[in-house]
Design an enzyme around this catalytic site. Structure first.
Site, PDB file in Angstrom:
ATOM      1  CD  GLU A 100     -50.517 -66.031   7.263  1.00 30.76           C
ATOM      2  OE1 GLU A 100     -50.354 -64.981   6.626  1.00 30.76           O
ATOM      3  OE2 GLU A 100     -49.578 -66.827   7.484  1.00 30.76           O
ATOM      4  CD  GLU A 101     -46.812 -68.624   7.181  1.00 33.60           C
ATOM      5  OE1 GLU A 101     -46.722 -67.947   6.144  1.00 33.60           O
ATOM      6  OE2 GLU A 101     -46.295 -68.286   8.264  1.00 33.60           O
TER       7      GLU A 101
HETATM    8 ZN   LIG Z   1     -47.353 -65.543  10.189  1.00 36.27          ZN
END
Ligand SMILES: [Zn+2]
Length: 478
Positions: free
Chosen positions: A333-334
């Site tokens: 996600e990051e």
């Molecule tokens: Zn997060």
């Protein structure tokens, strides 16, 4: 004749009953759609019993102790994927599998910065995710300060050329994140457009510790790439005080971070299969990757643990709801929502089978509010859900829920979405820092959140109608 006509009459009567039932079902009005008394009682039981457990706390202890930091593409990430598969199986999920996610990787290297003149001072800095390296000898140049990204954008080119840009945008509360993070994400592009040599930002965080906050940044294809770093909030205060004294301030910056090869990781998924509608899904989850500085306890080990514990609670107590409950632990996600995008495209053909999507990615709880984004017919059901959650302190929310970064990709495609809004006033004190560790977790907070997610998942999966009928228009895009 008599017999025949009686049969015909009977047939006609039965047919009209069948027809009127079908018409009735199709015309369920907003007012008539509701959970049964029994379903609401079961949900209340879940709330009361799940909030006395510490399963989510134990799962998070396991992840942060046995795996720790797990930046996408690192050996820690691969160990996290193996941990997640094994943990889902250990917890008894009906189905456990993983789906490949590919992304360009990034590695951190050496990182240091100091003020050379007028006063020699070392600074606590860290590279922003995706930053290129400086030349090996580092960059030495004068600093130019801007209060915000917009101030940099408005500045004349001559004032910026050949300097290190310092964006000093202070985050006062969690509400500022969306705005302040723009400097982190886009500052390097705007600084490079004006000929800057590098950019260093005040950390995007609400703390006053001497720890810098990392986080993602991006480049633009038509603009030169320059190194990008963040300094701790207290070092930004120091640099600002030095600048206040007037005269040129000279800084040295050294970064060894660099892009790596294309790597593969996985979305890891555990499912509690539905009893009546197994091909319709309630999606909950978090992201399995973290930044590398801490052990990813609040971001987002907590979200993974909260949602795993919520689904496991239903399963362990034999409360198999009508639809399937899937817990998705997203990859990377990051560094750009790679896992969220991969799930949405992999399951494109089944988006209409998603009853609800809700990610936990804003800390350890408690849940304060229930936001929804559903069709008009489902509004009464949402009110009933909130009523069951009210004794946990969960208030009524908005009707334009932000279901979290990865699930946001689904919302953009029109999927019914929820946000169980997590308390985040202290979240940005440790977000993306070396201080994001397990000792910050308070059992009562994470347990409340797991109980709220268990109630939500049960009722959403049990609901009498599809939440997506008559959906409002999608307002936001992610
Ligand atoms: Zn997060």
């Amino acid at each position: 004749m008599f017999e025949q006509s009686r049969n015909l009459k009977l047939f006609g009567l039965m047919a009209s009953i069948v027809l009127s039932c079908a018409a009735h079902a199709a015309e369920k009005t907003e007012a008539s759609v509701s959970f049964s008394k029994r379903e609401l009682a079961t949900a209340a039981w879940i709330r009361d019993h799940a909030s006395k457990e510490n399963q989510s706390y134990r799962i998070l202890e396991s992840l942060t102790t046995e795996v720790g930091s797990r930046m996408a593409g690192t050996p820690g990430d691969a160990r996290a994927v193996a941990w997640a598969e094994a943990k889902f199986k250990e917890l008894g999920f009906d189905k456990v599998w993983k789906e490949a996610v590919r992304f360009p990787s990034w590695q951190r290297g050496v990182e240091s910065a100091e003020i050379l003149a007028p006063f020699s001072q070392k600074l606590a800095v860290t590279a922003l995710g995706n930053s290129i390296s400086t030349p090996e000898a580092g960059i030495e140049a004068e600093i130019i300060r801007f209060a915000t990204l917009n101030e940099l954008i408005a500045a004349p080119v001559e004032s910026v050329r050949g300097k290190i840009v310092f964006i000093d945008h202070k985050m006062k509360s969690a509400n500022d994140y969306g705005q302040v993070r723009q400097g982190r994400a886009s500052g390097a592009v705007e600084a490079a457009r004006k000929g800057a040599l590098a950019i260093i930002i005040r950390s995007v965080g609400t703390d006053s510790h001497r720890l810098p906050h990392t986080g993602g940044m991006h480049y633009a294809a038509d603009v030169m790439q320059i190194p990008a770093a963040a300094m701790s909030n207290v070092d930004a205060d120091l640099v600002a005080r030095i600048l206040m004294r007037g005269g040129p301030v000279k800084m040295a910056l050294k970064l060894g971070s660099h892009a790596g090869e294309v790597m593969q990781s996985y979305n890891v998924i555990g499912e509690i299969t539905g009893s009546e509608l197994p091909n319709e899904y309630v999606l909950i989850g978090g992201h399995l990757d973290s930044w590398d500085l801490g052990t990813g306890a609040i971001d987002d080990g907590a979200g993974c643990a909260i949602t795993m514990a919520a689904a496991e609670f239903l399963h362990r107590h034999g409360l198999r709801p009508r639809r399937s409950v899937r817990v998705i632990l997203y990859a990377n996600e990051e560094q750009g929502l790679f896992g969220g995008s991969a799930y949405a495209s992999e399951h494109q053909a089944q988006l209409k089978q998603i009853q609800a999507a809700a990610e936990a990615d804003s800390g350890q709880g408690p849940v304060l509010q229930l936001d929804s984004f559903v069709g008009a017919k489902a509004r009464k059901l949402v009110m009933q859900m909130q009523s069951v959650l009210a004794p946990l302190g969960v208030k009524k929310g908005t009707s334009d829920a932000d279901p979290g970064p990865d699930m946001g990709v689904l919302k953009s495609a029109g999927v019914p979405s929820f946000e169980l809004v997590l308390k985040s006033d202290d979240y940005f004190d440790i977000h993306h820092t070396a201080d994001d560790t397990f000792d910050k977790i308070e059992p009562a907070r994470i347990t409340q959140a797991a109980a709220a997610f268990a109630v939500f998942a049960y009722l959403a999966a049990q609901a009498p109608i599809y939440f997506g009928e008559q959906m409002p228009v999608v307002q936001k895009s992610h």
